[in-house]
Design an enzyme around this catalytic site. Structure first.
Site, PDB file in Angstrom:
ATOM      1  N   THR A 151     -38.110 -30.863   9.184  1.00 35.32           N
ATOM      2  CA  THR A 151     -36.742 -31.381   9.138  1.00 35.32           C
ATOM      3  C   THR A 151     -36.596 -32.187   7.859  1.00 35.32           C
ATOM      4  OG1 THR A 151     -37.360 -33.384  10.382  1.00 35.32           O
ATOM      5  CG2 THR A 151     -36.575 -31.495  11.662  1.00 35.32           C
ATOM      6  N   HIS A 152     -35.426 -32.120   7.248  1.00 35.76           N
ATOM      7  CA  HIS A 152     -35.191 -32.771   5.948  1.00 35.76           C
ATOM      8  C   HIS A 152     -36.181 -32.250   4.899  1.00 35.76           C
ATOM      9  CE1 HIS A 152     -32.562 -35.741   7.935  1.00 35.76           C
ATOM     10  NE2 HIS A 152     -33.468 -35.724   8.901  1.00 35.76           N
ATOM     11  N   ASN A 156     -42.555 -11.201  -5.960  1.00 35.91           N
ATOM     12  CA  ASN A 156     -41.399 -12.033  -5.665  1.00 35.91           C
ATOM     13  C   ASN A 156     -40.708 -11.575  -4.378  1.00 35.91           C
ATOM     14  OD1 ASN A 156     -41.704 -13.493  -8.118  1.00 35.91           O
ATOM     15  ND2 ASN A 156     -40.702 -11.817  -9.221  1.00 35.91           N
ATOM     16  N   GLY A 193       0.803  -1.217   0.000  1.00 35.56           N
ATOM     17  CA  GLY A 193       0.000   0.000   0.000  1.00 35.56           C
ATOM     18  C   GLY A 193       0.832   1.260   0.000  1.00 35.56           C
ATOM     19  N   SER A 242       5.447   3.125   5.158  1.00 36.89           N
ATOM     20  CA  SER A 242       4.203   2.570   4.596  1.00 36.89           C
ATOM     21  C   SER A 242       3.904   1.212   5.212  1.00 36.89           C
ATOM     22  CB  SER A 242       4.317   2.420   3.079  1.00 36.89           C
ATOM     23  OG  SER A 242       4.490   3.668   2.462  1.00 36.89           O
ATOM     24  N   GLU A 291     -33.837 -12.195  -1.847  1.00 38.74           N
ATOM     25  CA  GLU A 291     -32.874 -12.560  -2.892  1.00 38.74           C
ATOM     26  C   GLU A 291     -31.655 -11.641  -2.871  1.00 38.74           C
ATOM     27  OE1 GLU A 291     -35.242 -12.538  -6.419  1.00 38.74           O
ATOM     28  OE2 GLU A 291     -36.424 -14.280  -5.803  1.00 38.74           O
ATOM     29  N   SER A 325     -43.285  -8.964 -12.162  1.00 41.94           N
ATOM     30  CA  SER A 325     -42.686  -9.636 -13.307  1.00 41.94           C
ATOM     31  C   SER A 325     -42.848  -8.805 -14.568  1.00 41.94           C
ATOM     32  CB  SER A 325     -43.370 -10.999 -13.494  1.00 41.94           C
ATOM     33  OG  SER A 325     -43.090 -11.535 -14.755  1.00 41.94           O
ATOM     34  N   PRO A 327       6.865  15.752   2.229  1.00 43.91           N
ATOM     35  CA  PRO A 327       5.977  14.588   2.415  1.00 43.91           C
ATOM     36  C   PRO A 327       6.634  13.419   3.143  1.00 43.91           C
ATOM     37  CG  PRO A 327       6.589  14.857   0.099  1.00 43.91           C
ATOM     38  CD  PRO A 327       7.015  16.102   0.806  1.00 43.91           C
ATOM     39  N   LYS A 386     -47.473 -10.524 -10.418  1.00 43.90           N
ATOM     40  CA  LYS A 386     -46.627 -11.475  -9.694  1.00 43.90           C
ATOM     41  C   LYS A 386     -45.773 -10.742  -8.670  1.00 43.90           C
ATOM     42  CE  LYS A 386     -43.728 -15.532 -10.502  1.00 43.90           C
ATOM     43  NZ  LYS A 386     -42.785 -15.351  -9.396  1.00 43.90           N
TER      44      LYS A 386
END
Length: 463
Positions: free
Chosen positions: A192-193, A331, A104, A145, A336, A323, A135, A329
């Site tokens: 479950t499952h 969503n 850097g 640095s 998401e 949609s 500087p 529609k």
């Protein structure tokens, strides 16, 4: 600031010769040279890195002044110029990409040059004079640095976690806790499952979500002591060459005053410069939060799927989007977005892990990419936690009619009868209920195992 035309240029001299720089820009020869070398990508450090450099240079100037390593007049004007950098007044004068030397160095020099030029301007000198404030000799006094950039990495990360991510996660946890309270008496069927299981409440499901986020907050907080341990004072390789005794302590005291965080000197500057385990640990906590968010967002969008042909147990708030082909529609767009952000954070963690492993002897040489990805993860998680809480969680309701129907017809409610009838008779109940398409209550009564009153007494209407 300079009123020179952007078409004009000034000439600065460095160790390699003259360099032409746009006249109105506050950066210097090293930054200009770097611009011509690192023509890779479009990624730039976020403003918070530049502001953290401002804080770091203020703290360094104050520490140098306290230790008589800088004359008070130069320390004062450096602090004034660095304060403007910290305040965001010079963001446009930091043009370098993330893709630069692994230490850097170029961004540290960019900060040194901007601050030196602005300090000299404050003293009535034109840009590019490098005097009376130099500087390297003055802005970078007692620093390298190699210790300044990782110090900024820690400062920027600690501030982003405290000021941005932790408050956002607290909002999300509170929203989930509120829904857990509101839905405390709403019975649903556990799964479950991906298959029907025994009853529980929707409140219990949301309490589990809230606890996941709460544990994520706890994990972040647990990284704090190591995150706030700074390598400043190690200079080139960790030995502290050219830094006065006590510089690390004085620097951390000043950085703490400026930030409101409790920064401490890393007792091994070698570790703090060659390895970035503390930052990797933060990323690990972010990775867990991302995984938690995927679980929560997926559960919510599946429980809200429908409205007529899915699970439909949750009613998700309308976001007004639809949609392009199916009129009306709706969503689960927010969920998401949450999942996509989590994917990015998980990917960033892989990059951060590789970067953190890239310490060669006394210096890690993948600092810029590590910092870039870490701050992006923090920023994305903070933003999406707020959006998730405010645009989805707070507006979620339950479809009590759908839930009652699901619970009444759930075969495995009969599991509560195991201690009364035994496993084999309960199997008969569930098989008959499924075959005859009746409730397990009706199947139990038809088999003559229990009366309606006894069934209700043992199974009940709750979870």
């Amino acid at each position: 600031m300079s009123k020179n035309s952007p078409l004009q240029a000034r000439t600065e001299q460095d160790a390699f010769g003259p360099v032409e720089i746009p006249a109105e820009r506050y950066w210097g020869a090293q930054t200009q040279r770097a611009l011509t070398v690192f023509q890779v990508g479009e990624e730039r450090f976020p403003a918070e890195v530049i502001h953290a450099f401002g804080l770091q240079k203020i703290a360094a100037a104050r520490a140098n002044r306290r230790l008589d390593a800088l004359p008070p007049d130069l320390a004062e004007v450096i602090e004034a110029a660095a304060s403007e950098v910290r305040a965001g007044l010079f963001d446009q004068h930091f043009p370098l990409p993330v893709w630069q030397t692994g230490s850097g160095t170029q961004t540290n020099m960019n900060a040194n040059e901007v601050i030196a030029n602005r300090a000299n301007q404050m003293l009535g000198q034109p840009l590019g004079t490098r005097a009376p404030v130099h500087p390297n000799d003055h802005v970078n006094r007692s620093q390298s640095s190699n210790d300044s950039f990782p110090t900024v990495m820690h400062i920027a990360t600690a501030l982003a976690v405290r000021d941005r991510l932790q408050p956002a996660l607290a909002v999300l946890r509170a929203a989930l806790e509120d829904r857990a309270t509101v839905f405390a008496d709403v019975v649903k069927i556990g799964r479950t499952h991906l298959m029907d299981a025994v009853p529980m409440t929707m409140g219990q499901a949301f309490d589990a979500f809230a606890r996941q986020i709460g544990h994520g907050i706890d994990r972040l907080e647990a990284t704090g002591p190591r995150l706030r341990s700074l390598p400043q004072g190690g200079t080139a390789v960790g030995s502290g060459l050219n830094a006065p005794a006590g510089f690390d302590v004085a620097f951390c005291e000043e950085a703490s005053r400026l930030s409101g965080l409790d920064f401490t000197p890393n007792p091994s500057k070698f570790e703090g410069m060659a390895a970035h385990d503390a930052l990797l640990e933060v990323s690990g906590a972010l990775n867990v939060i991302a995984a938690s968010l995927i679980k929560i967002a997926n559960d919510i969008r599946f429980l809200g799927s429908g409205p007529r042909c899915g699970l439909g147990e949750l009613i998700l708030p309308d976001d007004g989007l639809t949609s392009s082909i199916m009129p009306g529609k709706r969503n689960p767009t927010i969920a998401e977005v949450v999942v996509q952000v989590a994917f990015q954070v998980i990917g960033n963690h892989a990059t951060i892990s590789a970067a953190a492993a890239s310490g060669n002897f006394e210096l890690n040489v993948a600092k810029p990419v590590l910092l870039h990805n870490l701050l992006q993860s923090i920023r994305l998680l903070a933003d999406v936690a707020q959006v998730f809480a405010q645009r989805m969680i707070q507006g979620i309701e339950v479809d009590r009619r759908r839930l009652k129907s699901n619970v009444d017809n759930a075969l495995l409610r009969a599991t509560a009868l195991n201690p009364i009838l035994g496993y084999d008779k309960v199997v008969e109940i569930t098989v008959k209920a499924l075959r005859d398409d009746v409730t397990p209550r009706d199947a139990c009564i038809a088999l003559g195992f229990l009366s309606a009153e006894d069934y209700d007494r043992h199974v009940g209407t709750g979870p």
